[in-house]
Scaffold this motif. Structure first.
Motif, PDB file in Angstrom:
ATOM      1  N   UNK A  40       0.753  -1.344   0.029  1.00 54.32           N
ATOM      2  CA  UNK A  40      -0.060  -0.018  -0.033  1.00 54.32           C
ATOM      3  C   UNK A  40       0.857   1.202  -0.057  1.00 54.32           C
ATOM      4  N   UNK A  41       2.203   1.192   0.558  1.00 51.12           N
ATOM      5  CA  UNK A  41       2.904   2.542   0.457  1.00 51.12           C
ATOM      6  C   UNK A  41       2.334   3.206   1.980  1.00 51.12           C
ATOM      7  N   UNK A  42       1.418   2.891   2.890  1.00 51.25           N
ATOM      8  CA  UNK A  42       1.106   3.742   3.827  1.00 51.25           C
ATOM      9  C   UNK A  42       2.237   3.292   4.869  1.00 51.25           C
ATOM     10  N   UNK A  43       2.359   4.168   5.861  1.00 51.45           N
ATOM     11  CA  UNK A  43       3.210   3.924   7.327  1.00 51.45           C
ATOM     12  C   UNK A  43       2.528   2.789   7.945  1.00 51.45           C
ATOM     13  N   UNK A  44       3.394   1.828   8.287  1.00 52.41           N
ATOM     14  CA  UNK A  44       2.857   0.759   8.953  1.00 52.41           C
ATOM     15  C   UNK A  44       3.367   1.102  10.433  1.00 52.41           C
ATOM     16  N   UNK A  45       2.630   0.207  11.410  1.00 53.91           N
ATOM     17  CA  UNK A  45       2.841   0.376  12.806  1.00 53.91           C
ATOM     18  C   UNK A  45       4.011  -0.377  13.147  1.00 53.91           C
ATOM     19  N   UNK A  46       4.503  -1.273  12.354  1.00 49.79           N
ATOM     20  CA  UNK A  46       5.709  -2.108  12.530  1.00 49.79           C
ATOM     21  C   UNK A  46       6.990  -1.403  12.004  1.00 49.79           C
ATOM     22  N   UNK A  47       8.110  -1.374  12.919  1.00 48.39           N
ATOM     23  CA  UNK A  47       9.373  -0.764  12.516  1.00 48.39           C
ATOM     24  C   UNK A  47      10.158  -1.908  11.587  1.00 48.39           C
ATOM     25  N   UNK A  48      11.086  -1.656  10.993  1.00 51.28           N
ATOM     26  CA  UNK A  48      11.989  -2.306  10.248  1.00 51.28           C
ATOM     27  C   UNK A  48      12.212  -3.287  11.135  1.00 51.28           C
ATOM     28  N   UNK A  49      12.145  -4.742  10.452  1.00 55.64           N
ATOM     29  CA  UNK A  49      12.190  -5.991  11.190  1.00 55.64           C
ATOM     30  C   UNK A  49      13.895  -6.485  10.771  1.00 55.64           C
ATOM     31  N   UNK A  50      14.377  -6.894  11.761  1.00 54.42           N
ATOM     32  CA  UNK A  50      15.825  -7.369  11.470  1.00 54.42           C
ATOM     33  C   UNK A  50      15.609  -8.769  10.721  1.00 54.42           C
ATOM     34  N   UNK A  51      16.579  -8.839   9.860  1.00 56.29           N
ATOM     35  CA  UNK A  51      16.303 -10.286   9.166  1.00 56.29           C
ATOM     36  C   UNK A  51      15.165 -10.569   8.401  1.00 56.29           C
ATOM     37  N   UNK A  52      14.662  -9.286   8.073  1.00 59.12           N
ATOM     38  CA  UNK A  52      13.190  -9.601   7.210  1.00 59.12           C
ATOM     39  C   UNK A  52      13.616 -10.125   5.837  1.00 59.12           C
ATOM     40  N   UNK A  53      12.718 -11.103   5.629  1.00 58.15           N
ATOM     41  CA  UNK A  53      12.687 -11.898   4.266  1.00 58.15           C
ATOM     42  C   UNK A  53      11.335 -11.874   3.621  1.00 58.15           C
TER      43      UNK A  53
END
Length: 359
Positions: A40-53
């Motif tokens: 969506x491009x909208x700002x999420x409640x979640x931060x940048x997740x370490x190890x994201x895949x």
């Protein structure tokens, strides 16, 4: 003496709440930076997740949705096609009130099935729009289903059609949470939605545990023990069903399901920066809600050693409602507090790090 006990229970729950609130003093967490959601491009409640895949996330999400689809289908099938054999129908009884009219658990099982369906919809919406204000429009019905189950268990196992206050209260709850989450700025919208949802999660564990312990006690030591044993002696052995459960052990499925659900929430709340914690949160749904669906199956398809499966609902006067509500709020805030770390630390300091293995 009894009034002193009532006051003590409420006082202890208030004390727990105050102690948790005091633990927030001196905490000045750094608000995590929001990242745009990939679809969506909208700002999420979640931060940048370490190890994201992306690949791992999509695989876990697909497995989650398939599991929830199967659970929803069979839960609805079993709940809305109850058996005609009265021996297979479980009935709610009120502990301590022998004159109270019993009611079948059909409505409760249907509410449980709807709870599974609304969780499926919330999970699917989470994948497509991400955690944020838009998702609240769907996610709120997951919490509303928990609210219905709690009210039902406190009302003798069913929502009375004559009740003129329940449905307006439910509608007001949905409206207020939706509006406030829309108007609140980040991170207060996320914390507000998370906090009130955790209250219901903790309350479900408390209520399911109370019901199991009360039923176990009543069947072994309560007034119903004698007449049930008499009916067993007079019943022909040939009438027993082939599939028999050790009633009321099937209630443990409700307890385990609610525990798995809250454990997933706790892990990701504490390790909010970890992608693997998010996966653990996602997989917890793959365990909790099939357990709920399996409970519905057992409730309708399996008999017990007793001629009638009885679930005894514990007495819940106003002071117990207050104590459980306050204690659930305290546990919800404690869960969020764990995610903030300890004084002097930053938001989500406990980061679950998993390094790739070198072959």
């Amino acid at each position: 003496m009894m009034k002193t006990g009532y006051c003590s229970a409420v006082f202890l729950s208030l004390l727990a709440l105050v102690l948790v609130l005091l633990s927030f003093v001196g905490v000045n967490p750094e608000v995590p930076k929001q990242v745009p959601y990939r679809f969506t491009g909208y700002l999420s409640w979640l931060p940048k997740l370490e190890g994201y895949d992306d690949n791992m996330l999509d695989a876990a999400t697909l497995f989650n949705i398939i599991t929830m689809l199967l659970s929803s289908y069979y839960a609805l099938k079993w709940a809305y096609n109850p058996p005609t054999n009265p021996k297979l129908i479980t009935r709610f009884y009120s502990a301590g009130d022998r004159d109270a009219t019993s009611s079948p658990t059909i409505d409760f099982d249907r509410a449980l099935a709807i709870y599974i369906v609304t969780t499926l919809l919330a999970g699917a919406a989470l994948f497509f729009v991400g955690a944020g204000k838009i998702w609240v429009a769907v996610g709120i019905f997951h919490n509303a289903s928990e609210f219905i189950i709690l009210i039902m268990l406190g009302s003798g196992g069913k929502i009375k059609s004559s009740s003129s206050t329940f449905w307006p209260i439910l509608g007001f709850y949905i409206f207020i949470i939706s509006i406030t989450c829309t108007l609140f700025k980040f991170p207060y919208d996320a914390l507000w939605f998370k906090g009130q949802g955790l209250c219901f999660d903790w309350a479900l564990i408390i209520e399911f545990t109370r019901i199991y312990l009360t039923t176990l006690h009543e069947l072994k030591h309560g007034d119903a023990n004698d007449d049930l044993n008499e009916l067993i002696e007079n019943e022909d052995d040939s009438s027993h069903q082939k599939s028999i459960i050790h009633h009321p052990q099937q209630l443990l499925l409700l307890i385990f399901g609610s525990i798995f659900h809250i454990l997933g929430n706790i892990v990701f709340t504490v390790f909010i920066h970890s992608f693997y914690a998010y996966l653990a949160f996602s997989f917890s749904y793959c365990v909790a809600y099939p357990l709920y669906a399996y409970y519905i199956y057992l409730d309708f398809h399996v008999s017990s050693i007793y001629p009638q499966k009885r679930i005894y609902l514990p007495e819940t006067p106003s002071w117990k409602v207050a104590a459980i509500s306050i204690f659930s709020i305290a546990l919800s805030l404690l869960t969020i507090r764990l995610g903030l770390g300890w004084p002097g630390a930053q938001w989500g300091p406990l980061k679950l790090q998993m390094e790739p293995m070198e072959l």
